[in-house]
Motif scaffolding. Structure first.
Motif, PDB file in Angstrom:
ATOM      1  N   THR A  79      77.571  59.243 135.938  1.00 57.44           N
ATOM      2  CA  THR A  79      78.405  58.037 135.973  1.00 57.44           C
ATOM      3  C   THR A  79      79.096  57.819 134.631  1.00 57.44           C
ATOM      4  N   ALA A  80      78.374  58.015 133.551  1.00 56.86           N
ATOM      5  CA  ALA A  80      78.973  57.835 132.221  1.00 56.86           C
ATOM      6  C   ALA A  80      80.108  58.829 131.992  1.00 56.86           C
ATOM      7  N   ILE A  81      79.909  60.066 132.418  1.00 56.13           N
ATOM      8  CA  ILE A  81      80.974  61.067 132.262  1.00 56.13           C
ATOM      9  C   ILE A  81      82.171  60.699 133.123  1.00 56.13           C
ATOM     10  N   GLY A  82      81.926  60.246 134.356  1.00 62.02           N
ATOM     11  CA  GLY A  82      83.022  59.841 135.240  1.00 62.02           C
ATOM     12  C   GLY A  82      83.796  58.660 134.695  1.00 62.02           C
ATOM     13  N   VAL A  83      83.100  57.665 134.161  1.00 61.00           N
ATOM     14  CA  VAL A  83      83.769  56.500 133.588  1.00 61.00           C
ATOM     15  C   VAL A  83      84.613  56.910 132.387  1.00 61.00           C
ATOM     16  N   ARG A  84      84.068  57.785 131.560  1.00 65.43           N
ATOM     17  CA  ARG A  84      84.809  58.244 130.379  1.00 65.43           C
ATOM     18  C   ARG A  84      86.073  58.995 130.768  1.00 65.43           C
ATOM     19  N   GLN A  85      85.971  59.878 131.750  1.00 67.07           N
ATOM     20  CA  GLN A  85      87.150  60.620 132.190  1.00 67.07           C
ATOM     21  C   GLN A  85      88.163  59.702 132.870  1.00 67.07           C
ATOM     22  N   GLY A  86      87.676  58.733 133.656  1.00 64.20           N
ATOM     23  CA  GLY A  86      88.580  57.773 134.296  1.00 64.20           C
ATOM     24  C   GLY A  86      89.308  56.924 133.269  1.00 64.20           C
ATOM     25  N   ASP A  87      88.601  56.512 132.228  1.00 65.42           N
ATOM     26  CA  ASP A  87      89.224  55.724 131.172  1.00 65.42           C
ATOM     27  C   ASP A  87      90.302  56.534 130.460  1.00 65.42           C
ATOM     28  N   ARG A  88      90.009  57.776 130.182  1.00 71.43           N
ATOM     29  CA  ARG A  88      90.990  58.642 129.524  1.00 71.43           C
ATOM     30  C   ARG A  88      92.215  58.859 130.414  1.00 71.43           C
ATOM     31  N   LEU A  89      91.989  59.063 131.719  1.00 73.91           N
ATOM     32  CA  LEU A  89      93.093  59.259 132.656  1.00 73.91           C
ATOM     33  C   LEU A  89      93.943  58.000 132.759  1.00 73.91           C
ATOM     34  N   ALA A  90      93.299  56.834 132.829  1.00 74.79           N
ATOM     35  CA  ALA A  90      94.041  55.572 132.896  1.00 74.79           C
ATOM     36  C   ALA A  90      94.852  55.345 131.624  1.00 74.79           C
ATOM     37  N   HIS A  91      94.279  55.687 130.495  1.00 70.92           N
ATOM     38  CA  HIS A  91      94.992  55.528 129.223  1.00 70.92           C
ATOM     39  C   HIS A  91      96.214  56.437 129.173  1.00 70.92           C
ATOM     40  N   ASP A  92      96.057  57.681 129.582  1.00 71.88           N
ATOM     41  CA  ASP A  92      97.188  58.614 129.590  1.00 71.88           C
ATOM     42  C   ASP A  92      98.270  58.167 130.571  1.00 71.88           C
ATOM     43  N   LEU A  93      97.872  57.661 131.738  1.00 66.90           N
ATOM     44  CA  LEU A  93      98.835  57.194 132.731  1.00 66.90           C
ATOM     45  C   LEU A  93      99.583  55.970 132.214  1.00 66.90           C
ATOM     46  N   ALA A  94      98.885  55.044 131.558  1.00 69.25           N
ATOM     47  CA  ALA A  94      99.535  53.863 130.990  1.00 69.25           C
ATOM     48  C   ALA A  94     100.514  54.267 129.891  1.00 69.25           C
ATOM     49  N   LYS A  95     100.146  55.256 129.099  1.00 67.09           N
ATOM     50  CA  LYS A  95     101.041  55.727 128.042  1.00 67.09           C
ATOM     51  C   LYS A  95     102.308  56.329 128.640  1.00 67.09           C
ATOM     52  N   GLU A  96     102.146  57.128 129.695  1.00 69.70           N
ATOM     53  CA  GLU A  96     103.316  57.733 130.345  1.00 69.70           C
ATOM     54  C   GLU A  96     104.227  56.667 130.949  1.00 69.70           C
ATOM     55  N   LYS A  97     103.649  55.650 131.591  1.00 70.21           N
ATOM     56  CA  LYS A  97     104.456  54.578 132.181  1.00 70.21           C
ATOM     57  C   LYS A  97     105.206  53.806 131.106  1.00 70.21           C
ATOM     58  N   TYR A  98     104.540  53.532 129.989  1.00 69.66           N
ATOM     59  CA  TYR A  98     105.187  52.807 128.901  1.00 69.66           C
ATOM     60  C   TYR A  98     106.347  53.622 128.332  1.00 69.66           C
ATOM     61  N   LEU A  99     106.107  54.900 128.095  1.00 73.85           N
ATOM     62  CA  LEU A  99     107.171  55.735 127.554  1.00 73.85           C
ATOM     63  C   LEU A  99     108.329  55.850 128.528  1.00 73.85           C
ATOM     64  N   ALA A 100     108.042  55.903 129.820  1.00 73.76           N
ATOM     65  CA  ALA A 100     109.110  55.970 130.816  1.00 73.76           C
ATOM     66  C   ALA A 100     109.889  54.660 130.850  1.00 73.76           C
ATOM     67  N   ALA A 101     109.202  53.541 130.609  1.00 79.54           N
ATOM     68  CA  ALA A 101     109.874  52.228 130.662  1.00 79.54           C
ATOM     69  C   ALA A 101     110.764  52.002 129.455  1.00 79.54           C
ATOM     70  N   VAL A 102     110.412  52.495 128.290  1.00 83.08           N
ATOM     71  CA  VAL A 102     111.205  52.235 127.091  1.00 83.08           C
ATOM     72  C   VAL A 102     112.107  53.397 126.713  1.00 83.08           C
ATOM     73  N   SER A 103     112.041  54.492 127.422  1.00 83.09           N
ATOM     74  CA  SER A 103     112.859  55.648 127.083  1.00 83.09           C
ATOM     75  C   SER A 103     114.313  55.397 127.489  1.00 83.09           C
ATOM     76  N   PRO A 104     115.265  55.639 126.575  1.00 91.14           N
ATOM     77  CA  PRO A 104     116.659  55.444 126.914  1.00 91.14           C
ATOM     78  C   PRO A 104     117.198  56.531 127.848  1.00 91.14           C
ATOM     79  N   LEU A 105     116.480  57.592 128.016  1.00 93.18           N
ATOM     80  CA  LEU A 105     116.974  58.693 128.848  1.00 93.18           C
ATOM     81  C   LEU A 105     116.648  58.508 130.336  1.00 93.18           C
ATOM     82  N   THR A 106     115.769  57.578 130.664  1.00 94.10           N
ATOM     83  CA  THR A 106     115.434  57.366 132.069  1.00 94.10           C
ATOM     84  C   THR A 106     116.435  56.418 132.697  1.00 94.10           C
TER      85      THR A 106
END
Length: 108
Positions: A79-106
């Motif tokens: 469970t601890a490993i799953g939570v850690r990987q889920g947190d990392r995946l959520a963080h990476d997904l949030a970063k991608e969404k933020y970059l897509a929202a503020v990128s002038p090329l999109t």
């Protein structure tokens, strides 16, 4: 006959027997091959010790009174490993969404 006399009397006989059985010369690079075999044996012993450790751990965990504790510990670690990987995946997904929202090329 004492021990000292038999040892001194055997010395010429031992020398004669040793001379009758000459040792053949060692093959080239003999010492290197011996050390290579020693290193390989140590590596195999390390792998065997890991297998032995896993076997002992499995034997320990399969005892009836410790089985429940072992299963609980494995569930907790999983469970601890799953939570850690889920947190990392959520963080990476949030970063991608933020970059897509503020990128002038999109395009909106």
């Amino acid at each position: 006959m004492t021990k000292d006399k038999s040892e001194t009397g055997d010395a010429p006989l031992r020398a004669l027997l040793h001379a009758a059985r000459p040792a053949p010369p060692l093959p080239p690079r003999f010492q290197e091959s011996v050390w290579r075999r020693v290193e390989q044996a140590q590596a195999l012993r390390g792998a065997a010790s890991l297998a032995e450790w896993l076997d002992r751990a499995a034997t320990w965990l399969l005892r009836p009174r410790l089985a429940l504790a072992g299963v609980a510990a494995m569930l907790l670690v999983g469970t601890a490993i799953g939570v850690r990987q889920g947190d990392r995946l959520a963080h990476d997904l949030a970063k991608e969404k933020y970059l897509a929202a503020v990128s002038p090329l999109t395009t909106p």
